[in-house]
Design a protein around this motif. Sequence first.
Motif, PDB file in Angstrom:
ATOM      1  N   LYS A 148      25.609  -0.233 -24.891  1.00  0.00           N
ATOM      2  CA  LYS A 148      24.522  -1.208 -24.679  1.00  0.00           C
ATOM      3  C   LYS A 148      24.140  -1.246 -23.199  1.00  0.00           C
ATOM      4  N   ASN A 149      22.868  -1.050 -22.921  1.00  0.00           N
ATOM      5  CA  ASN A 149      22.435  -0.855 -21.534  1.00  0.00           C
ATOM      6  C   ASN A 149      21.070  -1.492 -21.263  1.00  0.00           C
ATOM      7  N   THR A 152      18.088  -7.384 -15.856  1.00  0.00           N
ATOM      8  CA  THR A 152      18.453  -7.371 -17.281  1.00  0.00           C
ATOM      9  C   THR A 152      17.591  -6.445 -18.132  1.00  0.00           C
ATOM     10  N   ARG A 153      16.489  -5.906 -17.565  1.00  0.00           N
ATOM     11  CA  ARG A 153      15.690  -4.901 -18.282  1.00  0.00           C
ATOM     12  C   ARG A 153      15.388  -3.711 -17.375  1.00  0.00           C
ATOM     13  N   SER A 154      15.960  -3.724 -16.181  1.00  0.00           N
ATOM     14  CA  SER A 154      15.630  -2.728 -15.155  1.00  0.00           C
ATOM     15  C   SER A 154      14.108  -2.547 -15.086  1.00  0.00           C
ATOM     16  N   ASP A 155      13.391  -3.672 -15.115  1.00  0.00           N
ATOM     17  CA  ASP A 155      11.925  -3.683 -15.159  1.00  0.00           C
ATOM     18  C   ASP A 155      11.415  -3.906 -13.733  1.00  0.00           C
ATOM     19  N   LEU A 156      11.153  -2.797 -13.043  1.00  0.00           N
ATOM     20  CA  LEU A 156      10.847  -2.859 -11.611  1.00  0.00           C
ATOM     21  C   LEU A 156      10.372  -1.503 -11.130  1.00  0.00           C
ATOM     22  N   PRO A 180      12.349 -13.353 -13.260  1.00  0.00           N
ATOM     23  CA  PRO A 180      13.237 -13.989 -14.229  1.00  0.00           C
ATOM     24  C   PRO A 180      12.527 -14.320 -15.542  1.00  0.00           C
ATOM     25  N   SER A 181      13.278 -14.139 -16.596  1.00  0.00           N
ATOM     26  CA  SER A 181      12.839 -14.612 -17.904  1.00  0.00           C
ATOM     27  C   SER A 181      13.004 -16.120 -17.901  1.00  0.00           C
TER      28      SER A 181
END
Lengths: 310, 310
Positions: A159-160, B34-38, B104-105
Amino acid sequence: MTQDPVFTNGAAFIDGEVVAMIDARIPITDTGFTRSDLTYDVVSVWDGAFFRLEDHLDRFLRNCRRLRLTPPHDRDEIREVLIGLIEVSGLRESYVEMICTRGPSVNGSRDPRTFVNCFYAFAIPYVWILEPETAEGMDAVIAKTSRRIPADSVDPTVKNFHWADLTKGLFEAYDRGADQALLLDHQGNLTEGPGYNVFAVIASRLLTPATGVLEGITRRTILELAEEQGIETWATEISEADLRTATELFATSTAGGVMPITRLDGRPVADGQVGGVTKRLRQRYWAVHADGPFATRVLPSSPHGPGHRF
Amino acid sequence: MTQDPVFTNGAAFIDGEVVAMIDARIPITDTGFTRSDLTYDVVSVWDGAFFRLEDHLDRFLRNCRRLRLTPPHDRDEIREVLIGLIEVSGLRESYVEMICTRGPSVNGSRDPRTFVNCFYAFAIPYVWILEPETAEGMDAVIAKTSRRIPADSVDPTVKNFHWADLTKGLFEAYDRGADQALLLDHQGNLTEGPGYNVFAVIASRLLTPATGVLEGITRRTILELAEEQGIETWATEISEADLRTATELFATSTAGGVMPITRLDGRPVADGQVGGVTKRLRQRYWAVHADGPFATRVLPSSPHGPGHRF
């Protein structure tokens, strides 16, 4: 127990201390951030009890070993930490996440073998990918702009947070007027969506992808419950063409349980209503949350029952 | 200028404030984690001057747009922040990173369109993937256990932290007694290594992969310098078999410049010495760091010259 209001939005465990969510921060140099070098797990608390906590701990610790991560706490200590977060926050329905990262790079070093691995956890109010009040179910697209990262690049069973492919699919879904995206692999077979496994009723059998996906604990629960219910179920390859013939579709996740998908690529799935198999499994899924072998009780069961009933 | 010793190890810009590296922390709920969204970028400071700062800002802001990220600061403000980190830290040779995350979510929301994007930056002492004193060069393997994430899953030209495939390759390299890993794509062609582009001299021409890789600023600099030097250079496909015929190999990165690879899969590349093309380009690379069109000076040039000379 009287809860400190600082923990109303949840509690986190950072560097060995319990803090409010607003104070839950990690070092910017942690390669869990700068290399997404980590594994994590999410377990739910329902009506004051963890659901399948030991199964989540099994998976989390196995995945740490697979990435050669050594959490600074052993299994018993991690269990204690998670239970403590629920006790301190008083959250009776909670989304509880544990994370083990490679840890901060020291002086710009690029050798992950030399880093001290870190453990973080937090408990926040339960998260619904689909709010249970949304009776009509989810409106999904089969993503055209993004293929799921293949398993020989990043193993999806560990899980990642490598979610850029899923996030891109999600933006495509919004652009197309939907709210969820199902990703195909490079062979054109169904994989998963952002944070959930997918099940399809095709030719009266319940199918879910066998490989190239997270082996979700909710997925496993549904496979077990379907067997118990005498529903013919297969973990197998599902092509895009097969997927389009589904008469029922649903997503499974710790964040929301069983969530019907009632529209696909702008068209209703069958008659667009939540199907019978989906309803039956959703009901059973929540029923097995009551005290029993899957429950690790932390807070007393509420006389009013859990926060939502199906 | 007298520097506060708190900034000896560098300085960071977090939530609009300059802090010491030890205090540089980001919210655990930031979906950049937490989503490596960047997306991010790294620019170097050499002898008190940024190198190609405007090119890095161009790429960073273009990549933000491609991910639909809106940094909370405009280009001029970001430039000011980066310059300020060098002024406050006094780092004359520095590795300067800027990051824009989805943010942040809020309350567990999964809709990235609703998040407030964040900007972080930090400046630390210059990072060498290969220490310049290591005259013998890097010892690399062609990874067998990991393929580079394909571009239709995660676009490598949008600089990202999806490194699990690279990190896995790195562990394989260590297991095989080497220190670096070169990854192939799913067609068996060379892509890149952990944090660097790769160049190969094959049949007297200088080659580097055309697609499926980050379009590195150091890579671009080398392509420009090779042309200026009259070296025949091509961005093209390089098969594994071609790679094994290379007479010179080197890596390029903002973190170390031009770094020779003198062993491949346990065998010396040609005679195992740093080759002539590599040496010439490395020398030119550092020479163009002196004041000129690529330099944005922040601190006065040292009478002793930069921290390392080639």
